[in-house]
Design a protein around this motif. Structure first.
Motif, PDB file in Angstrom:
ATOM      1  N   TYR A 172     -13.761  30.308  26.916  1.00 21.94           N
ATOM      2  CA  TYR A 172     -12.493  30.619  27.647  1.00 21.94           C
ATOM      3  C   TYR A 172     -11.406  29.584  27.479  1.00 21.94           C
ATOM      4  N   TYR A 205      -9.611  36.159  17.205  1.00 25.15           N
ATOM      5  CA  TYR A 205     -10.348  35.199  17.964  1.00 25.15           C
ATOM      6  C   TYR A 205     -11.856  35.952  18.107  1.00 25.15           C
ATOM      7  N   THR A 215      -5.688  37.896  19.473  1.00 21.48           N
ATOM      8  CA  THR A 215      -6.762  38.091  20.037  1.00 21.48           C
ATOM      9  C   THR A 215      -7.969  38.748  19.117  1.00 21.48           C
ATOM     10  N   ALA A 243      -9.491  29.646  24.382  1.00 16.73           N
ATOM     11  CA  ALA A 243      -8.384  30.854  24.267  1.00 16.73           C
ATOM     12  C   ALA A 243      -7.343  30.365  25.248  1.00 16.73           C
ATOM     13  N   GLY A 297      -4.470  29.662  22.897  1.00 21.56           N
ATOM     14  CA  GLY A 297      -3.833  30.738  22.843  1.00 21.56           C
ATOM     15  C   GLY A 297      -2.292  31.239  22.423  1.00 21.56           C
TER      16      GLY A 297
END
Lengths: 342, 400
Positions: free
Chosen positions: B83, B111, B108, B86, B90
């Motif tokens: 998390y 990942y 996304t 990301a 991200g």
């Protein structure tokens, strides 16, 4: 904004609310005066059992549900006036309870509706100060905590609030039910056998605990946000004037939070009047029921698959009367604010 | 601040605050954490009276194996790290491609693939190597031995044997439908109400407030007979000349609404509507009306101003309101229990079927596993959207 444009913007929402909120309300009101029941017809049946010389025959009148020509049971809807309300409120039983030697309140609380009403009201009134007090305490404590810890504290506090109510109630029930971990701990401390789910009042305490656990975070977040906007100048001048910590809390902070305390109280009154999930989660229906649960139980099909819509409607209407009484002060305040603004 | 020393609390108070907060955090988290631990244990361990047995799970280890503390820590750290990565990288990864939304989708996807590879291949290998190394060092080797019992049997039973995934899909259909429709409708109405000072707007808001306070059982009482008899009620529409032809394109006969997740969506959207319009209204009131007035001076219509000027800045409010719509739909028990049947049930009412099936010891633990499964998405939600939830709670309050 022109009325036409305004109408265009709000139309979809208004249509939905009329169709699915106002419409059902009217239909519930109408339903509560009617009852749909099976049509029974009386038929004479002759039963014969073989006997000596002549068979022994008996004729008896039986009533049975009338069949529709196309199959299925014929039903009729008839106007019954306040019959459904009478069945719910049982004025005769109430009168009997308060007659000399009738048993008074104890007797009254064996009737489902009063049992539900009693629980709903005490539940609402007992949780209210607890939620506000605990919420305020957490807010003040978090406000005094180190900045780095605050995010984690808010995260941990939000979980009980965000969790599905039925699941939250179940989670607490699983800690206590049977020889659950906390019951075992209590037994070890008190040195005696405890069965928390055998009696009404212990379940009620668990239900109260659950609700405070579930709602206090909401109060906390609201109060915490307001604490950030306390006027620092006023606080400072209070310090210069030699106000102690409690005096500052009493005369500066609490007055600043007062509108929000009222707000949280109102929201909490509305929400806890709707208490329902606790009854499901703690399976307390044998001991404690709430008004919403009463309606719910009428709506669930019974063993024969029938739903007593008429009685559910009557209990809905009575529930609604309660919420309107609760709302009147709020509505009057809103109206005053609105008039002052114009 | 003039004198920070007088503001700093004395030691005794500090300690009281710390103790109080610790107790609160334990009380807040304990029920959820404990049932999560229980759901991974065999019934003998999960229902044991000794907390240590529940935590360690000796019987579970005998029955279905265990996991070393080292591995447990690593497996718990993986989602947190994933998390963090990301969130931190991200936006950067998404920025590598133009247009940006394509970048988000690509980032996304890549990942997810990387994460799956990590979870299935890299992390287990890493755990085994680390366990081997730690096992060779005396003193630390105790961390590498699998002495914590762990079983996934209950989750398997819930999701595969009892087909909980169907309830999950129903929940997702209902929840996303509700969020989508109630935001679309509620945003428009909220904007209209925020920008109109008329008496009509005031009365609409007051009526919405009364509707918000209504117990849901009152409304459901109105729905139940209509839903059960919906085929007869809707039949005239299907017989009507033009509308009937149009409707018969979708289904040859009038449908029965009872047990239809799609019908539940409309019901929940409507129940949710009073709350949504209040919340969106207070968000729009915070957007200065000079903004859309300027656009109108430049020749935009009201709707044009809404699309061009307001929509780009309203997303924080929409996300927050959407979160609360999500919670309402996801957490609902009353409406879904009464209007859906066993096949179309969402997750929350479906849990009562686990509770009623209480004959074997593992049935209870399966109910717990189902409950934890329902809670997990909410946990993620708080983790990702904590700020928005807090702002939503306070927003309603300040404007209330």
């Amino acid at each position: 904004m022109k009325p036409g444009t305004f109408a265009a913007f709000v139309a979809p929402s208004v249509v939905l609310m009329i169709l699915f909120i106002a419409g059902p309300l009217v239909s519930v009101l109408v339903q509560s005066f009617y009852v749909t029941r099976q049509v029974f017809e009386t038929t004479t049946v002759e039963n014969c059992t073989p006997g000596f010389l002549a068979p022994v025959c008996t004729t008896e009148a039986r009533s049975r549900p009338k069949q529709k020509p196309g199959g299925g049971v014929e039903t009729e809807t008839v106007f019954v006036g306040f019959e459904a309300y009478r069945l719910l409120l049982q004025p005769d039983a109430v009168a009997a309870a308060f007659a000399p030697g009738g048993g008074g309140f104890e007797r009254l609380l064996t009737i489902d509706f009063y049992k539900a009403l009693r629980f709903t009201l005490t539940f609402t009134l007992i949780t209210l100060p607890l939620v506000i007090g605990l919420g305020l305490a957490i807010a003040l404590a978090v406000d005094a905590a180190a900045k780095r810890l605050r995010g984690v504290l808010i995260f941990a506090s939000l979980l009980p609030f965000i969790i599905t109510p039925v699941i939250g109630a179940l989670a607490i029930r699983w800690l206590f039910i049977g020889d659950g971990i906390l019951t075992a701990a209590l037994e070890a401390i008190l040195q005696r056998d405890i069965a928390l789910f055998a009696e009404g009042w212990t379940i009620e305490i668990l239900m109260l605990f659950y609700r405070v656990w579930h709602v206090a975070p909401f109060a906390f977040v609201v109060f915490y946000a307001a604490l950030q906007t306390v006027d620092q100048d006023t606080l400072e001048s209070a310090i210069i004037d030699g106000a102690s910590r409690t005096e500052r809390l009493r005369y500066v902070v609490i007055p600043h939070l007062m509108p929000l305390i009222v707000f949280v109280a109102l929201i909490h009154l509305m929400d806890s009047y709707r208490v329902f999930e606790e009854v499901i989660g703690f399976s307390s229906q044998a001991h404690r029921i709430s008004l919403q649960w009463l309606t719910f139980s009428f709506l669930m099909p019974d063993e024969t698959g029938n739903r007593s819509i008429s009685r559910a409607s009557a209990s809905s209407m009575l529930t609604m009367v309660g919420i309107i009484i609760l709302l009147i002060p709020l509505l009057m305040r809103t109206w005053r604010d609105h008039r002052r603004k114009r | 601040m003039a004198d920070t020393r007088t503001l700093a609390p004395p030691l005794a108070l500090k300690l009281t605050i710390a103790a109080f907060l610790t107790v609160w955090v334990v009380v807040a988290l304990f029920p959820l954490l404990w049932i999560t631990v229980m759901s991974f244990r065999a019934p003998v361990d999960a229902l044991a009276a000794n907390p240590w047995t529940v935590l360690i799970g000796p019987a579970t280890r005998r029955l279905s194996g265990g996991i070393s503390p080292l591995a447990l820590i690593i497996w718990l750290a993986v989602p947190v790290l994933a998390y963090r990565v990301a969130v931190r990288h991200g936006a950067l990864a998404a920025g590598l491609m133009t247009p940006r939304w394509l970048g988000w989708i690509a980032a996304t996807l890549i990942y997810s693939v990387l994460l799956a590879a990590m979870v299935w291949l890299a992390v287990p290998a890493f755990v085994r190597i680390l366990e081997g190394v730690a096992g060779a060092i005396p003193g630390v080797s105790v961390l590498a031995e699998p002495w914590i019992g762990l079983t996934l049997d209950h989750y398997r039973a819930v999701w595969i044997q009892h087909e909980f995934y169907q309830n999950f899909f129903n929940s997702m259909i209902v929840t996303f439908g509700v969020v989508l429709i109630s935001l679309t409708v509620g945003t428009l109405a909220g904007y209209g109400l925020a920008r109109s000072g008329s008496n009509l707007a005031f009365w609409l808001l007051v009526i919405a407030l009364v509707f918000r306070a209504l117990p849901h059982s009152v409304l459901v009482t109105g729905y139940v007979p209509a839903f059960l008899g919906s085929r007869e009620l809707l039949e005239p529409l299907w017989q009507a000349p033009v509308i009937g032809w149009f409707l018969s394109l979708f289904s040859p006969n009038a449908p029965s609404l009872y047990g239809q997740p799609l019908a539940i969506i409309i019901v929940l959207v409507s129940i949710n509507q009073p709350f949504t319009i209040w919340m969106m209204r207070s968000f729009f009131q915070n957007i200065p009306s000079e903004l859309d007035e300027a656009a109108r001076v430049d020749g935009c219509s009201h709707f044009g101003a809404f699309v061009r000027v307001i929509m780009p800045v309203m997303w924080p409010g929409v996300i927050t309101t959407g979160l609360f719509s999500f919670l309402l739909a996801y957490n609902d028990y009353l409406v879904t229990a009464l209007l859906l049947d066993a096949q179309s049930q969402t997750m929350v009412p479906a849990i009562s079927s686990f509770l009623n099936r209480d004959t074997r010891a593992s049935d209870q633990i399966e109910a717990i596993a189902a409950a934890v499964s329902i809670t997990a998405p909410l946990f993620l939600l708080v983790m990702v959207f904590q700020k928005q939830i807090v702002s939503g709670l306070t927003q309603g309050a300040v404007k209330g």
